[in-house]
Design a protein around this motif. Structure first.
Motif, mmCIF file in Angstrom:
data_model
loop_
_atom_site.group_PDB
_atom_site.id
_atom_site.type_symbol
_atom_site.label_atom_id
_atom_site.label_comp_id
_atom_site.label_asym_id
_atom_site.label_seq_id
_atom_site.Cartn_x
_atom_site.Cartn_y
_atom_site.Cartn_z
ATOM 1 N N PRO A 294 33.254 39.592 33.718
ATOM 2 C CA PRO A 294 33.298 39.813 35.155
ATOM 3 C C PRO A 294 34.063 38.705 35.859
ATOM 4 O O PRO A 294 33.951 37.537 35.524
ATOM 5 C CB PRO A 294 31.830 39.804 35.555
ATOM 6 N N THR B 269 35.878 44.717 40.863
ATOM 7 C CA THR B 269 35.648 45.928 40.082
ATOM 8 C C THR B 269 36.821 46.886 40.218
ATOM 9 O O THR B 269 37.709 46.693 41.052
ATOM 10 C CB THR B 269 34.367 46.660 40.549
ATOM 11 N N GLY B 270 36.806 47.908 39.392
ATOM 12 C CA GLY B 270 37.766 49.005 39.493
ATOM 13 C C GLY B 270 39.206 48.561 39.409
ATOM 14 O O GLY B 270 39.580 47.722 38.586
ATOM 15 N N GLU C 233 31.725 40.767 42.993
ATOM 16 C CA GLU C 233 32.319 41.003 41.685
ATOM 17 C C GLU C 233 33.539 41.881 41.884
ATOM 18 O O GLU C 233 33.508 42.849 42.642
ATOM 19 C CB GLU C 233 31.322 41.704 40.767
ATOM 20 N N ILE D 69 40.513 44.764 39.242
ATOM 21 C CA ILE D 69 40.339 43.877 38.091
ATOM 22 C C ILE D 69 41.669 43.411 37.517
ATOM 23 O O ILE D 69 41.845 42.225 37.237
ATOM 24 C CB ILE D 69 39.483 44.556 37.004
#
Length: 125
Positions: free
Chosen positions: A116, A85-86, A83, A89
Motif C-alpha cells: 500500500p 487505490t485504483g 491510501e 496506484i
C-alpha cells in the motif's frame, strides 16, 4: 528553505491519532509528488495506518536530526492522508520510485506488489 528541507531529508514523522484521540507518531521514509503531496509505503496493520483509516487528519514534521543544536530547520505540515487505490496506484508508484532514486535509495514499489502507498495532501504547493 522549506523546499530544501523536504528535498534533502528522507524521513517524515507522521502524527496520527486513533478514534478515541490517543496520539501516535511514526517516522516513515517519504518521497514527494510536487510540494503539495507526500508519499510513503506502510503496511495496513501498522498503527499509524490503522489510525489514518479511522481519522485521516494528521500532522507531519520533516527535519535533519544530525545538525548541531540550534541549527535545525524543519517543515511542519498538516493534511489529510489516504491510501492510494485504483487508477492512482500506478502514478503514485512511479512518482515514489523516481523520487526514491533521486534520494539515493534503491527501494521501489511495484503496482503489482500489493504494497500500500500512503499519500498526504498538504494543500500547499
Amino acid at each position: 528553505v522549506a523546499r530544501s528541507v523536504l528535498d534533502e531529508n528522507r524521513y517524515v514523522t507522521l502524527g496520527t491519532a486513533e478514534a478515541a484521540g490517543l496520539p501516535w507518531v511514526s517516522p516513515v521514509f517519504y518521497t514527494l509528488r510536487g510540494y503539495a503531496e507526500l508519499l510513503w509505503i506502510s503496511e495496513p496493520e501498522a498503527r499509524h495506518s490503522r489510525n489514518i483509516a479511522v481519522r485521516p487528519q494528521l500532522s507531519m514534521v520533516v527535519y535533519d536530526s544530525r545538525v548541531p543544536v540550534g541549527a535545525a530547520k524543519a517543515v511542519y505540515l498538516s493534511g489529510v492522508a489516504a491510501e492510494v487505490t485504483g487508477a492512482g496506484i500506478a502514478a503514485a508508484a512511479a512518482a515514489y520510485n523516481e523520487r526514491s532514486l533521486a534520494k539515493g535509495v534503491r527501494r521501489s514499489v511495484s503496482t503489482r506488489s500489493g504494497q500500500p502507498v500512503g499519500s498526504a495532501s498538504t494543500g500547499r504547493p
